[in-house]
Design an enzyme around this catalytic site. Structure first.
Site, PDB file in Angstrom:
ATOM      1  N   LEU A 101      16.159  15.917   6.909  1.00 16.42           N
ATOM      2  CA  LEU A 101      16.922  15.154   7.908  1.00 16.42           C
ATOM      3  C   LEU A 101      16.839  15.756   9.304  1.00 16.42           C
ATOM      4  CD1 LEU A 101      20.191  14.274   5.911  1.00 16.42           C
ATOM      5  CD2 LEU A 101      18.235  12.794   6.418  1.00 16.42           C
ATOM      6  N   LYS A 102      16.439  17.015   9.409  1.00 16.73           N
ATOM      7  CA  LYS A 102      16.333  17.689  10.716  1.00 16.73           C
ATOM      8  C   LYS A 102      17.582  17.412  11.567  1.00 16.73           C
ATOM      9  CE  LYS A 102      11.289  17.966  11.092  1.00 16.73           C
ATOM     10  NZ  LYS A 102      10.691  17.368   9.904  1.00 16.73           N
ATOM     11  N   LYS A 146       9.282  15.816  -0.812  1.00 15.29           N
ATOM     12  CA  LYS A 146      10.011  15.780   0.457  1.00 15.29           C
ATOM     13  C   LYS A 146      10.123  14.336   0.911  1.00 15.29           C
ATOM     14  CE  LYS A 146       8.416  17.136   4.766  1.00 15.29           C
ATOM     15  NZ  LYS A 146       8.937  16.319   5.869  1.00 15.29           N
ATOM     16  N   GLY A 148       1.350  17.202   2.618  1.00 16.95           N
ATOM     17  CA  GLY A 148       1.522  15.764   2.759  1.00 16.95           C
ATOM     18  C   GLY A 148       0.234  15.026   2.528  1.00 16.95           C
ATOM     19  N   ARG A 149      -0.354  14.582   3.652  1.00 14.86           N
ATOM     20  CA  ARG A 149      -1.471  13.644   3.567  1.00 14.86           C
ATOM     21  C   ARG A 149      -2.656  14.167   2.772  1.00 14.86           C
ATOM     22  NH1 ARG A 149      -1.093  13.080   9.868  1.00 14.86           N
ATOM     23  NH2 ARG A 149      -0.481  15.219   9.410  1.00 14.86           N
ATOM     24  N   ILE A 200      26.785  16.936  16.356  1.00 19.02           N
ATOM     25  CA  ILE A 200      28.020  17.731  16.412  1.00 19.02           C
ATOM     26  C   ILE A 200      28.344  18.197  14.989  1.00 19.02           C
ATOM     27  CG2 ILE A 200      28.953  16.573  18.471  1.00 19.02           C
ATOM     28  CD1 ILE A 200      30.848  15.049  16.526  1.00 19.02           C
ATOM     29  N   PRO A 201      28.997  19.361  14.870  1.00 22.08           N
ATOM     30  CA  PRO A 201      29.221  19.933  13.529  1.00 22.08           C
ATOM     31  C   PRO A 201      29.849  18.963  12.535  1.00 22.08           C
ATOM     32  CG  PRO A 201      29.767  21.541  15.203  1.00 22.08           C
ATOM     33  CD  PRO A 201      29.469  20.263  15.938  1.00 22.08           C
ATOM     34  N   ASN A 202      30.814  18.162  12.966  1.00 21.97           N
ATOM     35  CA  ASN A 202      31.482  17.239  12.052  1.00 21.97           C
ATOM     36  C   ASN A 202      30.494  16.221  11.470  1.00 21.97           C
ATOM     37  OD1 ASN A 202      34.005  16.155  10.928  1.00 21.97           O
ATOM     38  ND2 ASN A 202      33.495  14.370  12.187  1.00 21.97           N
TER      39      ASN A 202
HETATM   40  O1  C5P Z   1       0.306  17.079   7.733  1.00 19.97           O
HETATM   41  P1  C5P Z   1       0.989  16.812   6.437  1.00 19.97           P
HETATM   42  O2  C5P Z   1       0.827  15.378   6.008  1.00 19.97           O
HETATM   43  O3  C5P Z   1       0.653  17.795   5.344  1.00 19.97           O
HETATM   44  O4  C5P Z   1       2.544  16.989   6.775  1.00 19.97           O
HETATM   45  C1  C5P Z   1       3.500  17.180   5.769  1.00 19.97           C
HETATM   46  C2  C5P Z   1       4.838  17.471   6.409  1.00 19.97           C
HETATM   47  O5  C5P Z   1       4.743  18.606   7.241  1.00 19.97           O
HETATM   48  C3  C5P Z   1       5.373  16.346   7.316  1.00 19.97           C
HETATM   49  O6  C5P Z   1       6.300  15.584   6.586  1.00 19.97           O
HETATM   50  C4  C5P Z   1       6.036  17.041   8.473  1.00 19.97           C
HETATM   51  O7  C5P Z   1       7.448  17.069   8.370  1.00 19.97           O
HETATM   52  C5  C5P Z   1       5.535  18.444   8.399  1.00 19.97           C
HETATM   53  N1  C5P Z   1       4.728  18.696   9.583  1.00 19.97           N
HETATM   54  C6  C5P Z   1       5.110  19.683  10.453  1.00 19.97           C
HETATM   55  N2  C5P Z   1       4.352  19.908  11.576  1.00 19.97           N
HETATM   56  C7  C5P Z   1       3.258  19.173  11.850  1.00 19.97           C
HETATM   57  C8  C5P Z   1       2.859  18.157  10.952  1.00 19.97           C
HETATM   58  C9  C5P Z   1       3.633  17.947   9.820  1.00 19.97           C
HETATM   59  O8  C5P Z   1       6.093  20.356  10.233  1.00 19.97           O
HETATM   60  N3  C5P Z   1       2.536  19.433  12.919  1.00 19.97           N
END
Ligand code: C5P
Length: 241
Positions: A62-63, A34, A219-220, A67-69
């Site tokens: 990208l969350k 990701k 992630g972390r 606007i739709p365009n």
């Molecule tokens: O906490 P961790 O490092 O595992 O996060 C991985 C991903 O999870 C982040 O890139 C974030 O987009 C998402 N996340 C989330 N809600 C949180 C913390 C992280 O959706 N409270």
């Protein structure tokens, strides 16, 4: 689906060297990454093209809420990079989700996922931003995060989205509502025995998939581990039947 294909490792870094180091260390173990707004903004899209060239799948988080365009343009740009997943905010409503889905049609591997409620949010956070249920007499009642997640997931399905992002705790209810084909991607997972950190609605990878998640985002707990390969294998072991 075999366990490795379900694991998406979040490269939340502010520089390319750190991201490359994790990708190199994980090597063949990890196939899906990701990339979020921090890394994309800091290092540009070249990293994504390089991951795709290496045969990795990329979830570009990208969350989108525009606007739709503009949403359609961003989705096309993501598709041109070769990514497999892109996110749009379900709170933006049917118009922007449908625009994202239409733009993705030119890119057969691209899936549009709707972000329902971020895993750090609670019912009280929803009330703060004015998301409340209402009774027949119009008195506001509190909306649980699960109610809001399910409501947005139905909206996303109606707009043609391929799946949703939600917390592990909502995966089961979502699978019931969306049926067997939808993608349900759950961030906010903690390693078995690890700390939940700031994920208000967290769970283990195994529990999320058992409940109905198709993919988990870690992630972390992998990328910041002293031994990322060992941490990745812990996640995979948790997913093994
Ligand atoms: O906490 P961790 O490092 O595992 O996060 C991985 C991903 O999870 C982040 O890139 C974030 O987009 C998402 N996340 C989330 N809600 C949180 C913390 C992280 O959706 N409270």
């Amino acid at each position: 689906m075999e366990p490795t294909s379900r694991i998406i490792v979040a490269l939340d870094f502010d520089n390319r060297r750190a991201a490359d180091e994790v990708v190199d260390r994980l090597g063949e173990e990890c196939r899906f990454y990701k990339v979020g707004l921090e890394l994309l903004t800091a290092v540009g899209p070249g990293l994504i093209e390089d991951l795709v060239t290496k045969g990795k799948e990329v979830f570009l988080d990208l969350k989108l809420f525009e606007i739709p365009n503009s949403v359609a343009g961003a989705v096309r740009a993501a598709g041109a990079l070769g990514v497999s997943m892109v996110t749009v905010h379900a709170m933006g409503g049917t118009g922007i989700m449908a625009a994202a889905v239409a733009a993705a049609r030119d890119f057969p591997r691209l899936r549009v996922l709707a972000l329902t409620v971020v895993t750090s949010m609670t019912s009280s956070d929803l009330a703060d931003i004015g998301v409340t249920g209402s009774t027949e007499t119009s008195a506001a009642t509190s909306t649980s995060t699960e109610e809001q997640v399910l409501r947005l997931a139905r909206l996303a399905e109606g707009a043609g989205c391929h799946g949703v992002i939600a917390s592990p705790q909502e995966a089961g209810a979502l699978r019931g509502v969306l049926g067997s084909n939808a993608l349900i991607v759950t961030p906010g997972v903690a390693l078995p025995g690890g700390s939940a950190g700031e994920h208000a609605r967290s769970g283990t990878p195994g529990a999320a998939v058992a409940a109905g998640a198709s993919h988990v985002v870690v992630g972390r707990s992998v990328t910041r581990a002293a031994d990322p390969v060992a941490a990745f294998r812990l996640v995979r072991a948790d997913l093994e039947p």
